[in-house]
Every structure is written in C-alpha cells, then in structure tokens.
Scaffold this active site. Sequence first.
Site, short mmCIF file in Angstrom:
data_model
loop_
_atom_site.label_atom_id
_atom_site.label_comp_id
_atom_site.label_asym_id
_atom_site.label_seq_id
_atom_site.Cartn_x
_atom_site.Cartn_y
_atom_site.Cartn_z
N ASP A 83 -10.30 -4.68 6.96
CA ASP A 83 -9.94 -3.76 5.88
C ASP A 83 -11.04 -2.73 5.62
O ASP A 83 -12.21 -2.95 5.96
CB ASP A 83 -9.58 -4.51 4.59
CG ASP A 83 -10.71 -5.38 4.05
OD1 ASP A 83 -11.43 -6.00 4.85
OD2 ASP A 83 -10.88 -5.42 2.81
N GLU A 122 -11.84 -8.23 2.76
CA GLU A 122 -13.28 -8.42 2.57
C GLU A 122 -13.78 -7.51 1.46
O GLU A 122 -14.57 -7.90 0.61
CB GLU A 122 -14.05 -8.11 3.86
CG GLU A 122 -15.52 -8.52 3.83
CD GLU A 122 -16.47 -7.47 3.26
OE1 GLU A 122 -17.62 -7.81 2.98
OE2 GLU A 122 -16.06 -6.30 3.07
ZN ZN Z 1 -18.09 -4.22 5.36
#
Ligand code: ZN
Length: 386
Positions: free
Chosen positions: A76, A137
């Site tokens: 992401d 993340e």
């Molecule tokens: Zn990163």
Amino acid sequence: MTATRSPSIDMIRSLVAFPTVSRDSNLELIDFVRELLRPYGAEVRLTFDDGRRKANLFATVGPRGPAGLVLSGHTDVVPVDGQDWASDPFALVEQEGRLYGRGTSDMKSFIAIALAALPQFVPRLNRPLHLALSYDEEVGCIGVGRLIGDLAQANVKPSGCVVGEPTRMTPVIAHKGKRSYRCEVRGRAGHSAYAPDAVNAVEAAAEGVAYLKGMARRLRDSGPYDRGYDVAHTTVHTGVIRGGTALNIVPHECSFDFEVRHLPGDDPAALLSEFKSHIATRIEPEMKAIESRAGFEIRQMSEIPALDTSAETEIVALVHELTGTTEVGKVSYGTEASQFQRAGIASVVCGPGSIEQAHKPNEFIEVAQVEACEKFIAKLMGRLTA
Ligand SMILES: [Zn+2]
C-alpha cells in the site's frame, strides 16, 4: 516515456501503476505478482482483510526444507489527495537519474527489484526464499499481523527477514514503537447562553490535548534519550480533532486522535495510564458533577512494537556483508520488522530510497539507489545459490 532496458525499473513501473492507496483494494497487484511467480512453482499463501478487498501474499520459491530468508515489503501507498504532483503519480517518470511516482521510495522499488531478479536466480536456488507482501502498512502496520499469524499456524519458520523500507541501503536494527489512540469525549449539549448547565466536550477534549502536550514537553526536556535516533526521545502528538457544530451550541461530542512513538526502552502503557489518571482525577469530576454519563473513552487504534534487534544476530551479519558496511542505524518511524521480530523472526530494515521522499508530492527514488539495491539482491541470491 521510453521503456528502459532495466528489468528492475520496468518492474517498478508495473508496480507503481497499481494505485494501491491503503483505503483501496490491492488485489490487482497481488494477482499480478501471483501470476509472475507461477512459472517458478512458488507456493503462495494469501491472507485477506475482513472484507476480502485486500490481501497479504507470502510466497516461497526455491527448494522447500530448511528455514528460508524473507524479503518483505508493503504494497500500500499513502494517498495523493491534495498534493501538487508535476506528473501522474501512478505513471513512472524517469528524469535526470530519478524515478518519480507514488511508492517509488516507500516502498515498491524494493519489492520490484527482488521480483525482477527472480528469473535469473530461482532456477539455481538451493535454499528457500520467501517474499512477504502486506496490505495496510501505512495505516498502522495492520495487515502483516495476519500474514505472520498464518505462518505460525502453518509452522513456517523463516530464519530471518529483511524489510525493504527506504533506509538508503543502510541496515537499520532498531526503531521506535508506536501506539495510536482515539479519544471520544462525551459532554451534554445546551444553549450557549446557559453554558454552565451543559458539559462542553470540546473544552474537555482541549484540556486532555493540553495535558498530552505537557507530557510531550517533559519527554523532550528530560528524556530518557537515545542519541542513536534523529528524534532522541519518546514523542506524543495529537493529529486530528473533531467537535462542535455551531458557536451558540455547547458541543456534546468531541474526539481526537493521538499517538505515542516510544524508544524501545520506554513503556507506552505507563504514559497512557498517566494520561487516564489525569483525566479521571482532574477533568472528569467537573463534567460528571453536571452529567453523570459525561466523560472520556480511549480506544487503541493500532500498535507497532519497537524494534531492537541485537547486532549479534545472523541476519545483521548477513546484511552487513551484503551492504559492505558495518553501520547500524536507528530510525524514528515504525516498520513491520518489529512484528516479524516479535514472532521470533530476526529482522533488519534495509531498502533503497530515502524516507525523506516518502509521503510527499513528486516522491522519487534515485536510479543509483535502485542499482545499490540490485547489487544487494544479487549478492544475496549469490549466497542462496552457492
Ligand atoms: Zn513504508
């Protein structure tokens, strides 16, 4: 743009083209990687989010058997909304030794360089190599937990992990931990002319935020410190606040989000209990005297443990050998490395590009960084094929 002759750069271009902003699905990218791995007989494990809109991918190539090494990265990227980009953030632009695009530094290049190296090395691997790609993340290292849980369940025990966040290829063995919280404040609405009969949630929240600011100042002024970090102490920060509807209404609701980024030796739970005890003894009594249901409610939104890998571990020695440096860095931002570490998989952060360019408009990576990472991966593959 003309296509380059670099397989790594072509792969970076392919990955950047998937607009995998955290709030959106990453499944197209995951499918792309899965297809790419198919010719190598990869064993692929997917773990999904609740809505099955996003997935982690854990793939093993090479011989099965002894413990393998994990190369890990998140798929992401942060949003581009409201940022002033000179070009399409999801179309790689190569200019004067730099590659521009969202995720070039943070952190699709590491994954791309590893993927681009597979055709050359997989047929010769004599130890397993794992690729771990995660979702979510950037919103608090949320996705990778399911991947790690799945590995534990399947009894897969990798020997170590390199997380390729942008460190300019300097091995990072420690980073701060982070906990984020949402604090909901409930008051009692009223006409502002009769403010003393109501409970003002915005003002109560402001008192809470002010106390957090005081804690932040204390940590800045009296430590504890670790000078290995660019910000040498634990930090407390409030980033969002919402509340109130009109000036002539006493607001009955307010909420704010805050975070603690702590040194590995500092206890974030102790800071939270200090805050809670201040609320309970100094803010809530006045609120509850007017409205018994008024008060604060704090919910933890995410937790990234601190990373503190011993410089003596095998993975640190390996990364030192591959990078040709004995340097060890410490960074203030959190990564997924600490979650691997907590699961018993010794981890180091080392990847191309700079955190300076991350999350900004016109994010880029220097081609020289791509080349440094290619060398690293080639040396690593050399070890795994020896
Ligand atoms: Zn990163």
